[in-house]
Design an enzyme around this catalytic site. Structure first.
Site, PDB file in Angstrom:
ATOM      1  N   GLY A  11      25.051 -40.900 -24.134  1.00 47.39           N
ATOM      2  CA  GLY A  11      25.628 -39.632 -24.600  1.00 47.39           C
ATOM      3  C   GLY A  11      24.826 -38.453 -24.063  1.00 47.39           C
ATOM      4  CG  ASP A 140      21.371 -39.965 -32.766  1.00 51.44           C
ATOM      5  OD1 ASP A 140      22.002 -38.901 -32.862  1.00 51.44           O
ATOM      6  OD2 ASP A 140      21.922 -41.068 -32.666  1.00 51.44           O
ATOM      7  CG  HIS A 285      31.247 -35.456 -29.515  1.00 49.75           C
ATOM      8  ND1 HIS A 285      32.088 -36.069 -30.413  1.00 49.75           N
ATOM      9  CD2 HIS A 285      30.641 -36.444 -28.821  1.00 49.75           C
ATOM     10  CE1 HIS A 285      32.016 -37.380 -30.254  1.00 49.75           C
ATOM     11  NE2 HIS A 285      31.148 -37.634 -29.295  1.00 49.75           N
ATOM     12  NE  ARG A 288      26.778 -36.341 -27.013  1.00 50.57           N
ATOM     13  CZ  ARG A 288      27.505 -37.473 -27.023  1.00 50.57           C
ATOM     14  NH1 ARG A 288      27.305 -38.369 -27.962  1.00 50.57           N
ATOM     15  NH2 ARG A 288      28.398 -37.695 -26.106  1.00 50.57           N
TER      16      ARG A 288
END
Ligand code: F6P
Length: 361
Positions: A11, A140, A285, A288
């Site tokens: 990711g 994370d 998301h 991110r």
């Protein structure tokens, strides 16, 4: 002259481009060239997907989000889904092809930027004889070997800003707002943003929760004339007598299940048990995306430069890691062994409890 190849796998995380920038510049200052492998190992499987990364090409990428190389979490060359003539997918080990191309294209070393999964793959290539340096990435923050990964600070900043905004609408409507954040096995995003963003409850994978305890906290708020509540739920959180909620495997070749749904489950239970208006949202998301914070930019640039120093020193099959205030090299085998979990005696857990936050335990 040495030729390095860099890849970004798993990711994406804010700061990937800053790592690429630092690797290119630090290598260039030593008279070396850098190439990028698109979408993880795709470039090492198909030379058309290799791009030359000159200092000019990366000049303005440091403050940008995403990765200019692209990324994937279903491109493991040791178990790659390949379609046969009948259109069916079969899992193949194409790692020998990667090794052949790496040698044929004259690469000296591979800088693999990724989380647990990508670093495990990088270590397997090191065992096959590839010179590899790892750079730890994941929003994370769940890698034990480094004090922090880049991308995490941006994610918690985004989550905290979202929580800040939810206070006013929750208060206006006397509502409970349940916010699901990322965090598969580690609750760092929920813990950090929850404390900073004034949550009433923080539910994380490491501390299984009792929904009745969460409702007690909401009742307690009422007694203290606070008629709203903010609950932060990590996607990997689970009730004491239950399991995580997931949406299945997702795309072919993906190694982890797609988590999601615990926030909505918690919201429905709260509404049922307290009769309070309750809404849930998933930040997903958004955490991110966007530009890296100054902290993440700086950490990513330091990781990139440190990775090139390891190449120079010949410290292969290692990962760069933050060991405040400096950097250290950790063997990849050790780096992938342990996930960084929230411990019950962590100072942040103690702080949360002392300022009235419940973990539902
Ligand atoms: O590991 C990072 C992460 O953002 C997890 O928190 C999340 O479960 C997962 O990636 C989502 O992956 P995808 O991009 O495949 O939806």
């Amino acid at each position: 002259m040495r030729k390095l190849v860099i890849s970004t796998g798993g990711g994406d995380a804010p700061g990937l481009n800053a790592v690429i920038y630092a690797v290119v510049k630090a290598a260039h200052s030593r008279g070396w060239e850098v190439y990028g492998s698109r979408c993880g190992y795709l470039g090492l499987l198909d030379p058309d997907e290799i791009v030359r990364l000159s200092p000019e090409k990366v000049a303005d990428i440091t403050p940008t989000g995403g990765t200019i190389l692209g990324s994937t979490n279903k491109g493991n060359p040791f178990a790659l889904p390949v379609q046969n003539l009948a259109g069916e997918y079969q899992i193949r080990d194409v790692s020998d092809r990667v090794m052949e191309n790496f040698t044929r294209m004259g690469f000296y070393c591979h800088v693999a930027v990724g989380g647990d999964g990508s670093l495990s793959i990088a270590h397997k290539f090191a065992e096959k004889g590839m010179r590899v340096i790892g750079v730890p990435k994941t929003i994370d923050n769940d890698l034990e070997a480094t004090v922090q990964t880049f991308g995490f600070d941006t994610a918690i900043t985004t989550a905290t800003e979202a929580l800040d905004k939810l206070h006013s609408t929750a208060k206006s409507h006397d509502r409970v707002m349940v916010v699901e954040v990322m965090g598969r096995e580690s609750g760092w995003i929920a813990l950090n943003s929850g404390i900073a963003g004034g949550a009433d409850a923080i539910l994380i994978p490491e501390i299984p929760f009792d929904i009745a305890k969460v409702c007690e906290k909401i009742g307690d708020n009422e007694l203290h004339d606070k008629h709203y509540a903010i609950i932060v739920v990590a996607e990997g959180a689970k009730p004491k007598d239950g399991t995580v909620i997931h949406k299945g495997q997702g795309e072919i070749g993906r190694e982890e299940v797609v988590l999601g749904g615990m926030g909505e489950w918690v919201a429905q239970e709260i509404q049922k048990r307290t009769q309070k208006d309750t809404r849930s949202l998933v930040l997903g998301h958004l955490q991110r995306g966007g530009a890296p914070t100054t902290f993440d930019r700086l950490l990513a640039l330091r990781f990139g430069a440190a990775a090139v120093r390891l190449v120079e020193a010949g410290t292969f099959d290692h990962m760069v890691a933050l060991a405040s205030p400096g950097m250290k090299a950790v063997p990849l085998a050790d780096a992938i062994r342990a996930r960084k979990k929230v411990r019950p005696d962590d100072d942040k857990v103690l702080t949360a409890r002392e300022i009235g936050v419940t973990f539902g335990d």
